[in-house]
Design a protein around this motif. Sequence first.
Motif, PDB file in Angstrom:
ATOM      1  N   CYS A   8       0.851  -1.189   0.000  1.00  0.00           N
ATOM      2  CA  CYS A   8       0.000   0.000   0.000  1.00  0.00           C
ATOM      3  C   CYS A   8       0.889   1.242   0.000  1.00  0.00           C
ATOM      4  O   CYS A   8       1.837   1.321   0.786  1.00  0.00           O
ATOM      5  N   GLU A   9       0.577   2.198  -0.864  1.00  0.00           N
ATOM      6  CA  GLU A   9       1.378   3.423  -0.937  1.00  0.00           C
ATOM      7  C   GLU A   9       1.271   4.264   0.328  1.00  0.00           C
ATOM      8  O   GLU A   9       2.174   5.034   0.631  1.00  0.00           O
ATOM      9  N   ASP A  21      -7.383  -7.458  -0.637  1.00  0.00           N
ATOM     10  CA  ASP A  21      -7.489  -6.100  -0.107  1.00  0.00           C
ATOM     11  C   ASP A  21      -6.774  -5.057  -0.954  1.00  0.00           C
ATOM     12  O   ASP A  21      -6.730  -3.893  -0.585  1.00  0.00           O
ATOM     13  N   ALA A  22      -6.218  -5.453  -2.086  1.00  0.00           N
ATOM     14  CA  ALA A  22      -5.491  -4.519  -2.939  1.00  0.00           C
ATOM     15  C   ALA A  22      -6.465  -3.767  -3.846  1.00  0.00           C
ATOM     16  O   ALA A  22      -7.319  -4.363  -4.492  1.00  0.00           O
ATOM     17  N   MET A  23      -6.318  -2.450  -3.873  1.00  0.00           N
ATOM     18  CA  MET A  23      -7.162  -1.586  -4.692  1.00  0.00           C
ATOM     19  C   MET A  23      -6.250  -0.739  -5.586  1.00  0.00           C
ATOM     20  O   MET A  23      -5.164  -0.347  -5.163  1.00  0.00           O
ATOM     21  N   THR A  30      -1.614   2.102  -5.930  1.00  0.00           N
ATOM     22  CA  THR A  30      -2.038   0.914  -5.194  1.00  0.00           C
ATOM     23  C   THR A  30      -2.168   1.203  -3.712  1.00  0.00           C
ATOM     24  O   THR A  30      -1.217   1.681  -3.086  1.00  0.00           O
ATOM     25  N   PHE A  31      -3.342   0.908  -3.175  1.00  0.00           N
ATOM     26  CA  PHE A  31      -3.621   1.132  -1.762  1.00  0.00           C
ATOM     27  C   PHE A  31      -4.404  -0.067  -1.222  1.00  0.00           C
ATOM     28  O   PHE A  31      -5.058  -0.780  -1.982  1.00  0.00           O
ATOM     29  N   ASP A  34      -8.468  -0.911   3.407  1.00  0.00           N
ATOM     30  CA  ASP A  34      -8.676  -0.143   4.636  1.00  0.00           C
ATOM     31  C   ASP A  34      -8.364   1.343   4.409  1.00  0.00           C
ATOM     32  O   ASP A  34      -9.150   2.211   4.810  1.00  0.00           O
ATOM     33  N   CYS A  35      -7.247   1.648   3.765  1.00  0.00           N
ATOM     34  CA  CYS A  35      -6.908   3.047   3.484  1.00  0.00           C
ATOM     35  C   CYS A  35      -7.912   3.668   2.508  1.00  0.00           C
ATOM     36  O   CYS A  35      -8.343   4.803   2.697  1.00  0.00           O
ATOM     37  N   VAL A  36      -8.292   2.930   1.469  1.00  0.00           N
ATOM     38  CA  VAL A  36      -9.251   3.449   0.488  1.00  0.00           C
ATOM     39  C   VAL A  36     -10.583   3.782   1.157  1.00  0.00           C
ATOM     40  O   VAL A  36     -11.167   4.837   0.912  1.00  0.00           O
ATOM     41  N   ASP A  37     -11.063   2.893   2.014  1.00  0.00           N
ATOM     42  CA  ASP A  37     -12.372   3.089   2.652  1.00  0.00           C
ATOM     43  C   ASP A  37     -12.356   4.103   3.783  1.00  0.00           C
ATOM     44  O   ASP A  37     -13.288   4.907   3.913  1.00  0.00           O
ATOM     45  N   ASN A  38     -11.316   4.086   4.607  1.00  0.00           N
ATOM     46  CA  ASN A  38     -11.342   4.864   5.843  1.00  0.00           C
ATOM     47  C   ASN A  38     -10.527   6.147   5.848  1.00  0.00           C
ATOM     48  O   ASN A  38     -10.747   7.011   6.698  1.00  0.00           O
TER      49      ASN A  38
END
Length: 96
Positions: A8-9, A21-23, A30-31, A34-38
């Motif tokens: 995750c960046e 969990d990779a987005m 790439t994040f 959890d970071c993308v959502d919160n």
Amino acid sequence: MLEIRPTCENCNVLLPNSSKDAMICTFECTFCKDCVDNILHNVCPNCGGGFTKRPSRPSELLEKYPVSTKVVYRPIDKEMFNELLQKYRDIDSRER
């Protein structure tokens, strides 16, 4: 071909090829989910785009097409990101 970046960046959590969990955004930023959502609220801090689940590379192709080992670790500057977040948070990512 996707790089399939390993972490995750923002938080540097490991995101192996098989991670659910990779987005990624359209530029492959790439994040983790959890970071993308919160933290990012589906707004890429690098381009303002939205995120989608990163696909995984089929295991039988990993030897011929290995995933990236290059770590891109750039934790967001929350103060700077807040301006971008306020601009795009309530706009559908396909309409930004």
